[in-house]
Design a protein around this motif. Sequence first.
Motif, PDB file in Angstrom:
ATOM      1  N   GLU A  10      35.082  35.579  37.201  1.00  0.00           N
ATOM      2  CA  GLU A  10      36.245  34.698  37.395  1.00  0.00           C
ATOM      3  C   GLU A  10      37.053  34.530  36.126  1.00  0.00           C
ATOM      4  OE1 GLU A  10      34.681  31.065  39.058  1.00  0.00           O
ATOM      5  OE2 GLU A  10      35.070  31.797  41.095  1.00  0.00           O
ATOM      6  N   GLN A  11      36.400  34.594  34.970  1.00  0.00           N
ATOM      7  CA  GLN A  11      37.111  34.513  33.696  1.00  0.00           C
ATOM      8  C   GLN A  11      36.438  35.454  32.713  1.00  0.00           C
ATOM      9  OE1 GLN A  11      36.834  30.381  32.578  1.00  0.00           O
ATOM     10  NE2 GLN A  11      34.753  30.580  31.785  1.00  0.00           N
ATOM     11  N   VAL A  12      37.238  36.071  31.860  1.00  0.00           N
ATOM     12  CA  VAL A  12      36.699  37.075  30.951  1.00  0.00           C
ATOM     13  C   VAL A  12      35.845  36.411  29.873  1.00  0.00           C
ATOM     14  CG1 VAL A  12      38.600  38.663  31.346  1.00  0.00           C
ATOM     15  CG2 VAL A  12      38.774  36.991  29.496  1.00  0.00           C
ATOM     16  N   THR A  58      42.896  42.505  31.810  1.00  0.00           N
ATOM     17  CA  THR A  58      41.932  42.331  32.895  1.00  0.00           C
ATOM     18  C   THR A  58      42.472  41.347  33.917  1.00  0.00           C
ATOM     19  OG1 THR A  58      40.078  42.751  31.385  1.00  0.00           O
ATOM     20  CG2 THR A  58      39.566  41.662  33.474  1.00  0.00           C
ATOM     21  N   THR A  60      41.715  39.003  36.939  1.00  0.00           N
ATOM     22  CA  THR A  60      40.593  38.310  37.566  1.00  0.00           C
ATOM     23  C   THR A  60      41.058  37.659  38.858  1.00  0.00           C
ATOM     24  OG1 THR A  60      41.074  36.370  36.203  1.00  0.00           O
ATOM     25  CG2 THR A  60      39.379  37.866  35.402  1.00  0.00           C
ATOM     26  N   PRO A  61      40.142  37.445  39.814  1.00  0.00           N
ATOM     27  CA  PRO A  61      38.715  37.778  39.753  1.00  0.00           C
ATOM     28  C   PRO A  61      38.497  39.288  39.753  1.00  0.00           C
ATOM     29  CG  PRO A  61      39.294  37.088  41.957  1.00  0.00           C
ATOM     30  CD  PRO A  61      40.511  36.852  41.117  1.00  0.00           C
ATOM     31  N   LEU A  62      37.424  39.687  39.102  1.00  0.00           N
ATOM     32  CA  LEU A  62      37.123  41.100  38.899  1.00  0.00           C
ATOM     33  C   LEU A  62      35.713  41.422  39.359  1.00  0.00           C
ATOM     34  CD1 LEU A  62      37.559  43.935  37.427  1.00  0.00           C
ATOM     35  CD2 LEU A  62      36.534  42.825  35.420  1.00  0.00           C
TER      36      LEU A  62
END
Length: 328
Positions: A10-12, A58, A60-62
Amino acid sequence: MTTMKAIWVEQVGEPDVMQLRDVPVPEAGEGQVRLKVEAVGINFADVLAVKGQYLTRTQTPLTPGMEFAGTVDQLGPGVKGLQVGQRVAALAGRGGLAEYAVVPAQTVVPVPDGLSAPEAAAFPVSYYTAYITLVTLGHARPGETVLVQGAAGALGTALIQLARAMELNVVALASSEEKLSLARELGAQTTLVSERPDIVEAVREVTGGQGVNLLVEITGGEMFGRSLQMMANRGRVMVVGSASGERATVDAVTLMKKNLSVTGVWLSSMLGEPGVVREAMAVFGPLVQSGRLRPQVGPSYPLAQSAQAFRDILARKTTGKVIIEPQA
């Protein structure tokens, strides 16, 4: 089956941000293919994506996992040339760390016959990158000397094998004698511990004072300056990564004095070039069948231990391609 296990970010951040979740099984839409994911090849780029430090931002979500292999499970409308049950690999950029993944059909790439699922997952990024580095952009010629950094890693082992098949001389650098032993097994004629303080002098000594013709740079930062000092006249530095995370600076005068060239290499942008994959596969097929190219599969982890796999990569504890098996 309506739900599946997948890694969710959800967060890098550090690998601890990776969560194992139950999510809906995706459906293949127009021009898409659903794969039952058997093996995911983890690249340092995946680690950087989770940390938010990759070349592209990036989103997100990823669900991480740029490179994976599996069997075609469902074809979306308009997809031709593939069939359910066929084993393929995908270079989709994301989505691999899940039991099922939906990818655009154009991201599906062939893998040579005779490879296991982990070998197939370890093949595309490393070997296509090696081909583009040495052949498409590097213009390597038989008899030239190439220096490979990170020689025991997935890309390093692919580079050594392809270089030897191309009749190149290989100088392999790695962080330990244990890792260098693998490079020697794969055919590297010269191996050096990369952390030694006199590494520039050592490389020049083993090349008879001339330096190397081609150098695959994956470190960046301070090491980049040393790499330039290792080059022969008209040498080509191929920049494939920056594992140190440090910014490298280029002294134009250094380039001029030896007529050096520096070329960036990024597989994603090259795959859109017509014929690149086809040209590489024509070379790979016979070499795989003869045993001269064989993906070096490293440690394997179940999906639930994905964060540990990423931590081990960051700690430089692994050799070969790290594999995660979602169906295990």
